[in-house]
Write a protein that holds these residues in place. Structure first.
Motif, mmCIF file in Angstrom:
data_model
loop_
_atom_site.group_PDB
_atom_site.id
_atom_site.type_symbol
_atom_site.label_atom_id
_atom_site.label_comp_id
_atom_site.label_asym_id
_atom_site.label_seq_id
_atom_site.Cartn_x
_atom_site.Cartn_y
_atom_site.Cartn_z
ATOM 1 N N PHE A 50 0.836 -1.216 0.000
ATOM 2 C CA PHE A 50 0.000 0.000 0.000
ATOM 3 C C PHE A 50 0.872 1.269 0.000
ATOM 4 C CE2 PHE A 50 -3.517 -2.619 2.166
ATOM 5 C CZ PHE A 50 -4.257 -2.729 0.996
ATOM 6 N N VAL A 51 2.006 1.211 0.696
ATOM 7 C CA VAL A 51 2.920 2.364 0.696
ATOM 8 C C VAL A 51 3.493 2.561 -0.713
ATOM 9 C CG1 VAL A 51 5.088 3.301 1.609
ATOM 10 C CG2 VAL A 51 3.515 2.074 3.138
ATOM 11 N N LYS A 52 3.952 1.466 -1.303
ATOM 12 C CA LYS A 52 4.572 1.537 -2.627
ATOM 13 C C LYS A 52 3.571 2.005 -3.688
ATOM 14 C CE LYS A 52 7.338 -1.155 -5.922
ATOM 15 N NZ LYS A 52 6.842 -0.309 -6.983
ATOM 16 N N THR A 53 2.342 1.518 -3.594
ATOM 17 C CA THR A 53 1.318 1.942 -4.557
ATOM 18 C C THR A 53 1.144 3.462 -4.521
ATOM 19 O OG1 THR A 53 0.189 -0.154 -4.248
ATOM 20 C CG2 THR A 53 -1.082 1.598 -5.291
ATOM 21 N N GLN A 54 1.156 4.031 -3.324
ATOM 22 C CA GLN A 54 1.029 5.493 -3.217
ATOM 23 C C GLN A 54 2.230 6.208 -3.833
ATOM 24 O OE1 GLN A 54 -0.423 6.874 0.890
ATOM 25 N NE2 GLN A 54 0.056 4.720 1.222
ATOM 26 N N THR A 55 3.438 5.759 -3.497
ATOM 27 C CA THR A 55 4.617 6.478 -4.011
ATOM 28 C C THR A 55 4.772 6.265 -5.520
ATOM 29 O OG1 THR A 55 6.085 4.660 -3.374
ATOM 30 C CG2 THR A 55 5.853 6.476 -1.811
ATOM 31 N N ILE A 142 8.633 15.783 -2.895
ATOM 32 C CA ILE A 142 9.147 14.512 -2.365
ATOM 33 C C ILE A 142 8.132 13.368 -2.504
ATOM 34 C CG2 ILE A 142 10.590 15.765 -0.703
ATOM 35 C CD1 ILE A 142 8.711 14.692 1.540
ATOM 36 N N ASP A 143 8.666 12.146 -2.532
ATOM 37 C CA ASP A 143 7.796 10.958 -2.575
ATOM 38 C C ASP A 143 7.017 10.799 -1.266
ATOM 39 O OD1 ASP A 143 8.428 10.221 -5.100
ATOM 40 O OD2 ASP A 143 9.684 8.488 -4.560
ATOM 41 N N GLY A 144 7.645 11.178 -0.161
ATOM 42 C CA GLY A 144 6.964 11.062 1.124
ATOM 43 C C GLY A 144 6.542 9.637 1.434
ATOM 44 N N ALA A 145 7.471 8.688 1.232
ATOM 45 C CA ALA A 145 7.156 7.290 1.532
ATOM 46 C C ALA A 145 6.933 7.133 3.038
ATOM 47 C CB ALA A 145 8.289 6.385 1.070
ATOM 48 N N ASN A 146 7.824 7.748 3.808
ATOM 49 C CA ASN A 146 7.667 7.715 5.256
ATOM 50 C C ASN A 146 6.712 8.829 5.707
ATOM 51 O OD1 ASN A 146 8.274 6.776 7.878
ATOM 52 N ND2 ASN A 146 9.823 8.382 8.132
ATOM 53 N N ASP A 213 -14.330 8.525 21.031
ATOM 54 C CA ASP A 213 -13.760 8.434 22.379
ATOM 55 C C ASP A 213 -12.323 8.932 22.413
ATOM 56 O OD1 ASP A 213 -16.169 6.988 22.723
ATOM 57 O OD2 ASP A 213 -15.260 6.049 24.496
ATOM 58 N N PHE A 214 -11.574 8.536 21.385
ATOM 59 C CA PHE A 214 -10.193 9.021 21.268
ATOM 60 C C PHE A 214 -9.698 8.790 19.849
ATOM 61 C CE2 PHE A 214 -9.743 4.587 22.659
ATOM 62 C CZ PHE A 214 -8.735 4.096 21.854
ATOM 63 N N GLY A 215 -8.549 9.391 19.561
ATOM 64 C CA GLY A 215 -7.964 9.265 18.226
ATOM 65 C C GLY A 215 -6.487 8.919 18.275
ATOM 66 N N ILE A 216 -6.021 8.269 17.197
ATOM 67 C CA ILE A 216 -4.594 7.948 17.049
ATOM 68 C C ILE A 216 -4.158 8.408 15.659
ATOM 69 C CG2 ILE A 216 -2.841 6.132 17.008
ATOM 70 C CD1 ILE A 216 -4.684 4.412 18.750
ATOM 71 N N LEU A 217 -3.170 9.289 15.628
ATOM 72 C CA LEU A 217 -2.584 9.769 14.374
ATOM 73 C C LEU A 217 -1.272 9.028 14.133
ATOM 74 C CD1 LEU A 217 -2.557 11.991 12.068
ATOM 75 C CD2 LEU A 217 -1.237 13.395 13.673
ATOM 76 N N LEU A 218 -1.038 8.625 12.896
ATOM 77 C CA LEU A 218 0.225 7.987 12.539
ATOM 78 C C LEU A 218 0.982 8.905 11.590
ATOM 79 C CD1 LEU A 218 -0.990 4.317 11.751
ATOM 80 C CD2 LEU A 218 -0.351 5.321 13.958
ATOM 81 N N ASP A 219 2.220 9.232 11.932
ATOM 82 C CA ASP A 219 3.026 10.093 11.066
ATOM 83 C C ASP A 219 4.474 9.616 11.106
ATOM 84 O OD1 ASP A 219 3.793 12.115 9.373
ATOM 85 O OD2 ASP A 219 3.457 13.746 10.799
ATOM 86 N N MET A 220 4.962 9.215 9.959
ATOM 87 C CA MET A 220 6.341 8.729 9.824
ATOM 88 C C MET A 220 6.536 7.454 10.655
ATOM 89 S SD MET A 220 8.337 12.292 9.383
ATOM 90 C CE MET A 220 7.721 13.372 10.668
ATOM 91 N N VAL A 221 5.846 6.413 10.225
ATOM 92 C CA VAL A 221 5.862 5.129 10.934
ATOM 93 C C VAL A 221 6.473 4.016 10.062
ATOM 94 C CG1 VAL A 221 3.936 5.685 12.485
ATOM 95 C CG2 VAL A 221 3.449 4.665 10.242
ATOM 96 N N GLY A 222 7.432 4.402 9.172
ATOM 97 C CA GLY A 222 7.973 3.387 8.270
ATOM 98 C C GLY A 222 9.483 3.306 8.178
ATOM 99 N N ALA A 223 10.220 4.111 8.938
ATOM 100 C CA ALA A 223 11.683 4.064 8.831
ATOM 101 C C ALA A 223 12.239 2.897 9.638
ATOM 102 C CB ALA A 223 12.285 5.379 9.316
ATOM 103 N N GLN A 303 15.397 11.577 -0.353
ATOM 104 C CA GLN A 303 15.650 10.215 0.155
ATOM 105 C C GLN A 303 14.444 9.616 0.875
ATOM 106 O OE1 GLN A 303 18.153 8.242 -0.743
ATOM 107 N NE2 GLN A 303 18.475 10.048 -2.037
ATOM 108 N N ASP A 304 13.423 10.421 1.101
ATOM 109 C CA ASP A 304 12.205 9.859 1.714
ATOM 110 C C ASP A 304 11.411 9.127 0.633
ATOM 111 O OD1 ASP A 304 10.017 9.128 3.129
ATOM 112 O OD2 ASP A 304 9.337 11.158 3.631
ATOM 113 N N ASN A 305 11.996 7.987 0.204
ATOM 114 C CA ASN A 305 11.350 7.177 -0.831
ATOM 115 C C ASN A 305 11.205 5.742 -0.320
ATOM 116 O OD1 ASN A 305 13.822 5.768 -1.294
ATOM 117 N ND2 ASN A 305 14.522 7.529 -2.490
ATOM 118 N N VAL A 306 10.601 4.890 -1.146
ATOM 119 C CA VAL A 306 10.210 3.563 -0.648
ATOM 120 C C VAL A 306 11.414 2.686 -0.289
ATOM 121 C CG1 VAL A 306 9.988 2.314 -2.841
ATOM 122 C CG2 VAL A 306 8.349 1.855 -0.966
#
Ligand code: AHN
Ligand code: ZN
Length: 329
Positions: A50-55, A142-146, A213-223, A303-306
């Motif tokens: 799914f990450v690669k498909t986006q980039t 940037i690709d923004g893979a991460n 009730d609550f939320g969880i944000l994910l940001d830069m969870v692939g390095a 360098q932020d690529n897959v």
């Protein structure tokens, strides 16, 4: 239909594997062993795909063709996995005066349920590699893979799992647009130029009296070897959720990733959700205090690529969030 086929395959596998083990034990005993069926496993290969498909669309910078095509891909995936999908389209203006067309993409599971958890990530990528070591790259997108795609990839895989095995609570997955068109020298900035999509959503909820009730944000969870410190705004607004998530990670054996110490406060989508909606939301974000920027060395560079995405990190984050979600009643 698909579920039925999967179930039949599952039963067949179960039957053959039991047969197999019974056969090998035949001479020793006829004892039956209890069969335990656990929660479906987060599939890191799927998340990586799914990450690669986006980039592969190219940089998902608002107003670009890649941005348009990726929006359709994300909408399509959520329509496949979720019960209900909203696309919130809006136009806004960036710090450098560009009018951009944006889409927040939202998928809901069990929209009728009262108790809900909000999961989010930003899906756009930054229009300029302003931290690239090579100055000639600094105006390139940037690709923004991460930075972007990793969080979305983990959440798409979570959506796929939630579709296979229902959680007890309602879930909303939001892909925020236009997080990353913030100012170039953010140290002495004024104005809310980051997180334009989450600001829009928080002021224009997709359902008028939406609550979670609550939320969880994910940001830069692939390095590789990511370190998730307990980010400052998360602890300020939602320390109970920080404790819930970090202790779950600890129990799963991921204490090398989910570090039990405070990180810096980071301006990110969760800040506006906390401030404007009062939904307590945390940010799982990779911080690195050795690089000078506070983030990994590939941050806001080409360098932020897959090639710099690590399946182990996707797995650890996805497994932790899934475990939290299946635990809620
Ligand atoms: C600031 O640098 C002020 N915030 C970082 C938010 C961000 C950018 N997350 C990903 N890219
Ligand atoms: Zn960024």
């Amino acid at each position: 239909m698909k579920k039925t086929v999967l179930f039949v395959i599952f039963c067949a596998l179960l039957f053959f594997s039991c047969n197999q083990s019974n056969r090998s034990k035949e001479k020793n005993s006829f004892q039956e062993e209890p069969i335990t069926i656990s929660v479906p496993n987060f599939d890191a290969d799927s998340a990586y795909f799914f990450v690669k498909t986006q980039t592969d669309f190219g940089p998902r910078v608002p107003n670009s063709d890649a941005h348009k095509r990726c929006a359709l891909f994300l909408q399509n995936k959520l329509e496949k996995y979720c019960d209900e999908v909203f696309v919130q389209s809006f136009t806004t203006t960036t710090f450098d005066g560009v009018k951009i067309k944006c889409n927040n993409i939202i998928g809901s599971f069990f929209p009728e349920k009262e108790k809900r958890i909000l999961l989010a990530a930003h899906w756009d990528s930054r229009p300029f590699a302003d931290h690239d070591p090579d100055f000639s790259n600094r105006d390139k997108p940037i690709d923004g893979a991460n930075d972007g795609a990793s969080g979305v990839g983990v959440l798409l895989e979570i959506a796929r799992q939630l579709n296979e095995k229902n959680p007890e609570v309602g879930i909303d997955i939001i892909f925020f647009d236009a997080e990353d068109w913030g100012t170039i020298n953010s140290s002495n900035e004024t104005g809310d130029w980051w997180c334009l999509g989450s600001q829009y959503w928080a002021k224009n909820l997709h359902k008028p009296s939406y609550k979670a009730d609550f939320g969880i944000l994910l940001d830069m969870v692939g390095a590789p070897n990511a370190k998730f410190l307990q980010e400052g705004i998360s602890t300020y607004y939602a320390s109970r959720i920080v404790a819930k998530v970090w202790s779950k990670a600890y129990k799963l054996g991921y204490k090398e990733y989910f570090i039990n110490s405070p990180g810096n406060p980071i301006t990110d989508d969760h800040q506006y959700v906390n401030k404007l909606t009062k939904i307590p939301m945390i940010n799982i974000i990779h911080q690195d205090h050795t690089t000078g920027t506070g983030f990994v060395s590939t941050w806001h560079t080409l360098q932020d690529n897959v090639s710099n995405i690590d399946k182990n990190t996707l797995f650890v984050v996805g497994t932790t969030v899934l475990a939290v979600v299946y635990d809620e009643k």
